[in-house]
Write an enzyme that holds these catalytic residues in place. Structure first.
Site, PDB file in Angstrom:
ATOM      1  N   ALA A  19      -2.813   7.255  -1.694  1.00 64.29           N
ATOM      2  CA  ALA A  19      -1.695   6.916  -0.805  1.00 64.29           C
ATOM      3  C   ALA A  19      -0.133   6.437  -1.657  1.00 64.29           C
ATOM      4  O   ALA A  19       0.224   6.121  -2.247  1.00 64.29           O
ATOM      5  CB  ALA A  19      -1.800   5.165  -0.067  1.00 64.29           C
ATOM      6  N   VAL A  70       4.028   5.444   0.306  1.00 65.89           N
ATOM      7  CA  VAL A  70       4.485   4.601   1.136  1.00 65.89           C
ATOM      8  C   VAL A  70       6.546   5.129   0.970  1.00 65.89           C
ATOM      9  O   VAL A  70       6.700   4.970  -0.211  1.00 65.89           O
ATOM     10  CB  VAL A  70       4.372   2.657   0.360  1.00 65.89           C
ATOM     11  CG1 VAL A  70       6.072   2.334   1.505  1.00 65.89           C
ATOM     12  CG2 VAL A  70       3.083   2.440   0.370  1.00 65.89           C
ATOM     13  N   ASP A  75      -6.448  -8.426  -4.019  1.00 65.38           N
ATOM     14  CA  ASP A  75      -5.334  -8.085  -5.212  1.00 65.38           C
ATOM     15  C   ASP A  75      -3.957  -8.461  -4.919  1.00 65.38           C
ATOM     16  O   ASP A  75      -3.706  -8.053  -4.912  1.00 65.38           O
ATOM     17  CB  ASP A  75      -5.539  -5.736  -4.686  1.00 65.38           C
ATOM     18  CG  ASP A  75      -5.049  -5.160  -5.227  1.00 65.38           C
ATOM     19  OD1 ASP A  75      -3.664  -4.347  -5.487  1.00 65.38           O
ATOM     20  OD2 ASP A  75      -5.093  -6.012  -7.582  1.00 65.38           O
TER      21      ASP A  75
HETATM   22  C1  LIG Z   1      11.708  -1.576  -0.750  1.00 71.01           C
HETATM   23  C2  LIG Z   1      10.020  -1.400  -0.980  1.00 71.01           C
HETATM   24  C3  LIG Z   1       9.662  -0.744  -2.349  1.00 71.01           C
HETATM   25  C4  LIG Z   1       8.579  -0.696  -2.740  1.00 71.01           C
HETATM   26  C5  LIG Z   1       7.510  -0.430  -1.565  1.00 71.01           C
HETATM   27  C6  LIG Z   1       8.258  -1.179  -0.547  1.00 71.01           C
HETATM   28  C7  LIG Z   1       9.264  -2.023  -0.049  1.00 71.01           C
HETATM   29  C8  LIG Z   1       6.594  -1.539   0.278  1.00 71.01           C
HETATM   30  C9  LIG Z   1       7.024  -2.413   1.620  1.00 71.01           C
HETATM   31  C10 LIG Z   1       4.620  -1.824   1.489  1.00 71.01           C
HETATM   32  C11 LIG Z   1       3.512  -1.428   0.622  1.00 71.01           C
HETATM   33  C12 LIG Z   1       2.626  -1.594   1.303  1.00 71.01           C
HETATM   34  C13 LIG Z   1       4.733  -1.300  -0.618  1.00 71.01           C
HETATM   35  C14 LIG Z   1       5.614  -1.248  -0.748  1.00 71.01           C
HETATM   36  N1  LIG Z   1       6.550  -0.790  -1.944  1.00 71.01           N
HETATM   37  C15 LIG Z   1       5.568   0.107  -3.155  1.00 71.01           C
HETATM   38  C16 LIG Z   1       5.548  -0.916  -4.569  1.00 71.01           C
HETATM   39  C17 LIG Z   1       5.066  -2.374  -3.615  1.00 71.01           C
HETATM   40  N2  LIG Z   1       4.537  -3.179  -4.589  1.00 71.01           N
HETATM   41  C18 LIG Z   1       4.663  -2.517   3.209  1.00 71.01           C
HETATM   42  O1  LIG Z   1       3.824  -2.611   3.896  1.00 71.01           O
HETATM   43  N3  LIG Z   1       6.315  -3.161   3.756  1.00 71.01           N
HETATM   44  C19 LIG Z   1       6.993  -2.338   2.642  1.00 71.01           C
HETATM   45  O2  LIG Z   1       8.501  -2.454   2.373  1.00 71.01           O
END
Ligand SMILES: Cc1ccc2c(c1)c1c3c(c(C)cc1n2CCCN)C(=O)NC3=O
EC number: 2.7.11.1
Length: 277
Positions: free
Chosen positions: A25, A27, A140
């Site tokens: 995945a 993001v 997790d």
């Molecule tokens: C500003 C920022 C930076 C990294 C982000 C996110 C937001 C983030 C988000 C999410 C997920 C599943 C992963 C995300 N990541 C990946 C790292 C998460 N540990 C999410 O669901 N909303 C987020 O803002």
């Protein structure tokens, strides 16, 4: 509820920057072309062939979406906005939390003072109580999956329910899931998972927030697993000399091998360290 939109994703959103990536995945931060609203879009690579090991099965993707739908409406849990599908990906559009990972916040300060740590842990417990009340376990919980809603604020949201699942009372779920240094003994021993599995992880997060160190981490995976199944940890004087008895007792009630003896989320919320003065 969630609209499973047929409109092509690209027609609705502009893709801005990549926020993070995992095994199957990615993001990305996206922006709704009409409203200007920003979201986090999780692009999950679909498994092409049954025999393939790459990509995520439809069943697992649907499970994550079902969990996200079920848990909506709690202020410490990230909100599901929409779901789209392309030939190669399912795209879960989620609330954007822009304050960064709790992990970074801790690293920046090496470790937190007890009042700040207890305030974060209380919010994590409120989110976990919401999940467990719906018979959902996260599986997790770790600092990387706890994010600050806004920079400089202390409002946190639990993210990433990719490993979460519904566990009906009495049902037996066994699976080797999670991140080694945060998993409970029952995960290492392939014994039934339960809400107690999340509570162990809350203990690990608490220990890290207060000390900056990871309680069971060994030099390699096997050593970490051995430390976990033997519940081998200690409050080193270097980091815990000034830590209160309540904080150490809170952690000790979670690092319990027997799941029936381990503190539940309700018991944690009633603990003097969390209830405060
Ligand atoms: C500003 C920022 C930076 C990294 C982000 C996110 C937001 C983030 C988000 C999410 C997920 C599943 C992963 C995300 N990541 C990946 C790292 C998460 N540990 C999410 O669901 N909303 C987020 O803002």
């Amino acid at each position: 509820n969630v609209h499973f939109d047929d409109t092509p994703f690209e027609d609705v959103f502009d893709i801005e920057t990549e926020l993070g990536s995992g095994q199957f995945a990615v993001v990305r931060r996206v922006r709704d072309k009409k409203t200007g609203e920003r979201y986090a879009a999780k692009f999950i690579k679909k498994r092409r062939y049954a025999t393939s090991r790459r990509g995520v099965t439809r069943q697992n993707i649907e499970r994550e979406v079902r969990v996200l739908q079920k848990i909506r409406g709690h202020s410490n849990v990230v909100e599901l906005h929409a779901v789209y599908e392309t030939a190669s990906d399912v795209i879960i559009v989620l609330e954007l939390v822009s304050g960064g990972e709790l992990f970074d916040h801790v690293c920046a300060k090496e470790c937190l003072d007890e009042v700040e740590a207890a305030a974060f842990i209380k919010q994590i417990l409120l989110a976990v109580r919401h999940l467990h009340s719906l018979h959902i376990v996260h599986l997790d919980i770790k600092p990387e999956n706890v994010m600050l809603k806004q920079r400089g604020e202390s409002h946190i949201k639990i993210i990433d329910f990719g490993l979460s699942r519904e566990i009906e009372p009495g049902a037996t779920v066994k699976d080797m899931v999670g991140t080694p240094e945060f998993v409970a003994p029952e995960v290492v021993n392939y014994e039934p998972l339960s809400p107690a599995t999340d509570m162990w992880a809350v203990g690990v997060v608490t220990y890290i927030l207060l000390s900056g160190g990871s309680p069971f981490l060994g030099d390699n995976r096997d050593e970490t697993f051995s430390n976990i199944t033997r519940v081998r940890y200690h409050f080193s004087d270097r980091y815990f000399k000034n830590t209160s008895k309540h904080a150490k007792d809170f952690i000790s009630r979670l690092f319990v091998r027997d799941v029936d003896q381990r503190a539940t989320v309700e018991e944690c919320l009633q603990h003097p360290w969390i209830r405060g003065p």
